[in-house]
Motif scaffolding. Structure first.
Motif, PDB file in Angstrom:
ATOM      1  N   PRO A 189     -15.124  -3.890  -5.014  1.00 56.78           N
ATOM      2  CA  PRO A 189     -14.844  -4.704  -4.085  1.00 56.78           C
ATOM      3  C   PRO A 189     -13.480  -5.426  -4.053  1.00 56.78           C
ATOM      4  N   LEU A 190     -13.396  -5.895  -5.069  1.00 55.51           N
ATOM      5  CA  LEU A 190     -12.224  -6.730  -5.492  1.00 55.51           C
ATOM      6  C   LEU A 190     -10.565  -5.956  -5.316  1.00 55.51           C
ATOM      7  N   ASP A 191     -10.955  -4.816  -5.159  1.00 52.46           N
ATOM      8  CA  ASP A 191      -9.785  -3.782  -4.928  1.00 52.46           C
ATOM      9  C   ASP A 191      -9.485  -3.791  -3.612  1.00 52.46           C
ATOM     10  N   PHE A 192      -9.925  -4.564  -2.592  1.00 53.03           N
ATOM     11  CA  PHE A 192      -9.613  -4.674  -1.074  1.00 53.03           C
ATOM     12  C   PHE A 192      -7.945  -4.654  -0.888  1.00 53.03           C
ATOM     13  N   GLY A 193      -7.561  -3.735  -0.225  1.00 56.10           N
ATOM     14  CA  GLY A 193      -6.105  -3.612   0.046  1.00 56.10           C
ATOM     15  C   GLY A 193      -5.428  -2.810  -1.296  1.00 56.10           C
ATOM     16  N   HIS A 194      -6.133  -2.440  -2.288  1.00 55.58           N
ATOM     17  CA  HIS A 194      -5.337  -2.046  -3.558  1.00 55.58           C
ATOM     18  C   HIS A 194      -5.059  -0.659  -3.395  1.00 55.58           C
ATOM     19  N   TRP A 195      -5.832   0.421  -2.691  1.00 52.01           N
ATOM     20  CA  TRP A 195      -5.608   1.817  -2.543  1.00 52.01           C
ATOM     21  C   TRP A 195      -4.079   1.892  -2.368  1.00 52.01           C
ATOM     22  N   ALA A 196      -3.776   1.192  -1.149  1.00 47.85           N
ATOM     23  CA  ALA A 196      -2.262   1.291  -0.751  1.00 47.85           C
ATOM     24  C   ALA A 196      -1.499   0.648  -1.729  1.00 47.85           C
ATOM     25  N   ALA A 197      -1.803  -0.509  -2.256  1.00 44.69           N
ATOM     26  CA  ALA A 197      -0.860  -1.282  -3.068  1.00 44.69           C
ATOM     27  C   ALA A 197      -0.429  -0.588  -4.465  1.00 44.69           C
ATOM     28  N   HIS A 198      -1.273   0.103  -4.943  1.00 46.54           N
ATOM     29  CA  HIS A 198      -0.906   0.692  -6.310  1.00 46.54           C
ATOM     30  C   HIS A 198       0.190   1.841  -5.672  1.00 46.54           C
ATOM     31  N   LYS A 199      -0.235   2.464  -4.717  1.00 42.36           N
ATOM     32  CA  LYS A 199       0.675   3.438  -4.413  1.00 42.36           C
ATOM     33  C   LYS A 199       1.851   3.118  -3.922  1.00 42.36           C
ATOM     34  N   LEU A 200       2.209   2.000  -3.005  1.00 42.75           N
ATOM     35  CA  LEU A 200       3.449   1.231  -2.829  1.00 42.75           C
ATOM     36  C   LEU A 200       4.060   1.070  -4.079  1.00 42.75           C
ATOM     37  N   GLU A 201       3.587   0.201  -5.004  1.00 42.81           N
ATOM     38  CA  GLU A 201       4.422  -0.248  -6.110  1.00 42.81           C
ATOM     39  C   GLU A 201       4.898   1.216  -6.830  1.00 42.81           C
ATOM     40  N   SER A 202       4.100   2.156  -7.114  1.00 46.18           N
ATOM     41  CA  SER A 202       4.644   3.513  -7.577  1.00 46.18           C
ATOM     42  C   SER A 202       5.807   3.883  -6.727  1.00 46.18           C
ATOM     43  N   LEU A 203       5.581   4.005  -5.306  1.00 42.13           N
ATOM     44  CA  LEU A 203       6.636   4.590  -4.600  1.00 42.13           C
ATOM     45  C   LEU A 203       8.019   3.885  -4.533  1.00 42.13           C
ATOM     46  N   SER A 204       7.830   2.676  -4.810  1.00 43.57           N
ATOM     47  CA  SER A 204       9.109   1.750  -4.923  1.00 43.57           C
ATOM     48  C   SER A 204       9.604   1.803  -6.301  1.00 43.57           C
ATOM     49  N   GLY A 205       9.127   2.449  -7.188  1.00 44.61           N
ATOM     50  CA  GLY A 205       9.635   2.478  -8.450  1.00 44.61           C
ATOM     51  C   GLY A 205       9.501   0.857  -9.070  1.00 44.61           C
ATOM     52  N   TYR A 206       8.441   0.390  -8.816  1.00 48.58           N
ATOM     53  CA  TYR A 206       7.813  -1.108  -9.047  1.00 48.58           C
ATOM     54  C   TYR A 206       8.971  -2.079  -8.765  1.00 48.58           C
ATOM     55  N   ARG A 207       9.629  -1.557  -7.670  1.00 44.65           N
ATOM     56  CA  ARG A 207      10.648  -2.834  -7.093  1.00 44.65           C
ATOM     57  C   ARG A 207       9.739  -3.878  -6.497  1.00 44.65           C
ATOM     58  N   ALA A 266      -0.201  -7.563  -0.625  1.00 45.66           N
ATOM     59  CA  ALA A 266      -0.280  -8.168   0.757  1.00 45.66           C
ATOM     60  C   ALA A 266      -0.101  -7.101   1.955  1.00 45.66           C
ATOM     61  N   ALA A 267       0.952  -6.238   1.531  1.00 46.21           N
ATOM     62  CA  ALA A 267       1.038  -5.315   2.556  1.00 46.21           C
ATOM     63  C   ALA A 267      -0.103  -4.250   2.646  1.00 46.21           C
ATOM     64  N   GLY A 268      -0.928  -3.851   1.588  1.00 46.25           N
ATOM     65  CA  GLY A 268      -2.211  -3.425   1.413  1.00 46.25           C
ATOM     66  C   GLY A 268      -3.338  -3.982   2.226  1.00 46.25           C
ATOM     67  N   VAL A 269      -3.575  -5.231   2.117  1.00 49.64           N
ATOM     68  CA  VAL A 269      -4.482  -5.969   2.870  1.00 49.64           C
ATOM     69  C   VAL A 269      -4.126  -6.005   4.279  1.00 49.64           C
ATOM     70  N   ALA A 270      -2.963  -6.066   4.822  1.00 46.64           N
ATOM     71  CA  ALA A 270      -2.552  -6.009   6.250  1.00 46.64           C
ATOM     72  C   ALA A 270      -3.054  -4.730   6.748  1.00 46.64           C
ATOM     73  N   LEU A 271      -2.552  -3.810   5.866  1.00 51.11           N
ATOM     74  CA  LEU A 271      -2.862  -2.315   6.384  1.00 51.11           C
ATOM     75  C   LEU A 271      -4.494  -2.059   6.542  1.00 51.11           C
ATOM     76  N   ASP A 272      -5.149  -2.428   5.561  1.00 48.09           N
ATOM     77  CA  ASP A 272      -6.519  -2.238   5.670  1.00 48.09           C
ATOM     78  C   ASP A 272      -7.225  -3.047   6.907  1.00 48.09           C
ATOM     79  N   CYS A 273      -6.722  -4.371   7.023  1.00 42.08           N
ATOM     80  CA  CYS A 273      -7.440  -5.354   8.191  1.00 42.08           C
ATOM     81  C   CYS A 273      -6.896  -4.770   9.524  1.00 42.08           C
ATOM     82  N   THR A 274      -5.512  -3.995   9.631  1.00 38.97           N
ATOM     83  CA  THR A 274      -5.181  -3.481  10.944  1.00 38.97           C
ATOM     84  C   THR A 274      -6.093  -2.211  11.060  1.00 38.97           C
ATOM     85  N   TYR A 275      -6.342  -1.615  10.125  1.00 36.49           N
ATOM     86  CA  TYR A 275      -7.046  -0.214  10.620  1.00 36.49           C
ATOM     87  C   TYR A 275      -8.515  -0.666  10.777  1.00 36.49           C
ATOM     88  N   ALA A 276      -9.115  -1.619  10.230  1.00 35.18           N
ATOM     89  CA  ALA A 276     -10.501  -2.288  10.668  1.00 35.18           C
ATOM     90  C   ALA A 276     -10.377  -2.619  12.084  1.00 35.18           C
TER      91      ALA A 276
END
Length: 406
Positions: free
Chosen positions: A262-280, A288-298
């Motif tokens: 449960p504490l990984d709310f928003g993290h499925w996207a967050a981990h991928k976004l970090e990797s895609l950004s080269g950890y920029r 924050a972006a992952g939580v926004a995405l999951d809340c918007t989806y909900a």
């Protein structure tokens, strides 16, 4: 006859999480008390290896000398070598040589299971040093001294240690509780705004999952937090850490044997976004972006009322945290493309094992779990957040109708 012995090994872990200031002031006894509190049977002076984030050393130029002065002033402790500097940020978790350096220092200086590794730094450094300590001698005592908002309120207080591998975040790791966590608020004073604010995404996350009153407090105090009010940050760090610790102790699955986290709310996207950004992207920014995405989806799916979705996005905006980042794209995403954020869903499932389990919200502090996500609806959520980010505010009139249509 085919007998079976069913072995049961109950284990209880206990560790303190202290909140203090100026930990390495020679007049401050907390570090000495922590390290001297459980001496080996031989009553020898505790041996200590100190590993420090090089970003922290740059922000506090006198810190290395101060650490050495602290141990000189406390002869009941033995600092085995000058502090070992390691790179800060995700680069230290993606470079196997950094783990080797810590292992080599543990070996060279005779740091055993009755000695200590004291790790000073942000969450990535604590993860890497914790992994090295946990795999040396099958576990050397680790004392974490987190120096960022995110590490003090979340990552440092938990039981996980990890490094990155195969282009995936936290692919190698251990569950090994720390010996102690020492949160020194003075380290937060030099943080860049992005690190001061980014760590608050984890506070927002845990409030949305577990504590409506804490969410209300964050909503009321978001402007003060954005203005770097230290008293407000003290409470945000403390309450966030407290909620994480309560979950770890009371969830029934502290070592993640199941498929639910449960504490990984928003993290499925967050981990991928970090990797895609080269950890920029910092972890907190990606969360924050992952939580926004999951809340918007909900909200689009009709689970989360629009009024509460708007409140959540308004807090993120007040904290100056982006609800959309370039790595999310504009909505035209292929889940089979490893360069798409949607491919993070399968990586998240693989990491946990079992079937996909994603926490979503039906209200503030009212989470549920789902086992599939509609990719078309995720694409629409991404496109909506792209518009919100571009306009600089949550647009009016309402964007969501009862059927979840734009």
């Amino acid at each position: 006859m085919n007998p079976t012995i069913m072995q049961v090994v109950p284990v209880t872990f206990t560790y303190p999480v202290h909140f203090t200031e100026h930990l390495f002031d020679p007049q401050h006894s907390l570090l000495d008390d922590t390290l001297s509190g459980n001496r080996p049977a031989s009553d020898q002076v505790p041996r200590v290896l100190c590993v420090v984030d090089d970003g922290v050393l740059a922000a506090f130029p006198g810190l290395e000398a101060q650490i050495q002065a602290y141990f000189a002033a406390h002869p009941d402790l033995c600092l085995v070598a000058p502090p070992l500097a390691v790179p800060g940020g995700e680069r230290c978790k993606s470079d196997p040589k950094q783990v080797e350096r810590v292992h080599e220092a543990i070996n060279t200086h005779g740091v055993d299971r009755h000695a200590y590794v004291v790790a000073v730094g942000g969450g990535a450094v604590l993860d890497m040093v914790g992994y090295a300590a946990a795999t040396a001698h099958r576990g050397v005592r680790l004392v974490r001294v987190p120096t960022t908002v995110l590490s003090q309120n979340d990552s440092a207080v938990g039981v996980k240690n990890s490094v990155n591998a195969f282009g995936k975040k936290n692919w190698l790791g251990t569950f090994a509780p720390p010996y102690a966590v020492l949160n020194d608020r003075a380290f937060l004073t030099t943080l860049e705004d992005r690190d001061w604010l980014g760590g608050l995404s984890e506070a927002l996350k845990v409030a949305l999952l577990k504590d409506a009153a804490f969410f209300g407090w964050l909503e009321t105090n978001a402007a003060a937090l954005a203005a770097r009010d230290r008293e407000a940050m003290d409470y945000a760090v403390y309450r966030c850490a407290q909620l994480h610790l309560e979950h770890i102790a009371g969830s029934g699955d502290p070592f993640e044997r199941g498929s639910s986290r449960p504490l990984d709310f928003g993290h499925w996207a967050a981990h991928k976004l970090e990797s895609l950004s080269g950890y920029r992207l910092r972890h907190g920014e990606a969360v924050a972006a992952g939580v926004a995405l999951d809340c918007t989806y909900a909200a689009l799916s009709g689970l989360l009322p629009e009024t509460e979705w708007r409140r959540i996005l308004a807090v993120l905006r007040t904290l100056r945290l982006a609800v959309h980042v370039p790595e999310m794209g504009s909505g035209a995403q292929d889940a089979q493309d490893p360069g798409s954020v949607l491919s993070g869903l399968n990586e998240f499932r693989e990491h946990l094992g079992g079937r996909l389990t994603i926490p979503l919200l039906t209200g503030i502090a009212s989470p549920i779990e789902v086992h599939e996500m509609d990719h078309d609806l995720l694409r629409r959520a991404i496109a909506l957040l792209d518009d919100v980010q571009a306009q600089g505010h949550v647009p009016s009139p309402a964007l969501l109708d009862p059927q979840g249509a734009l």
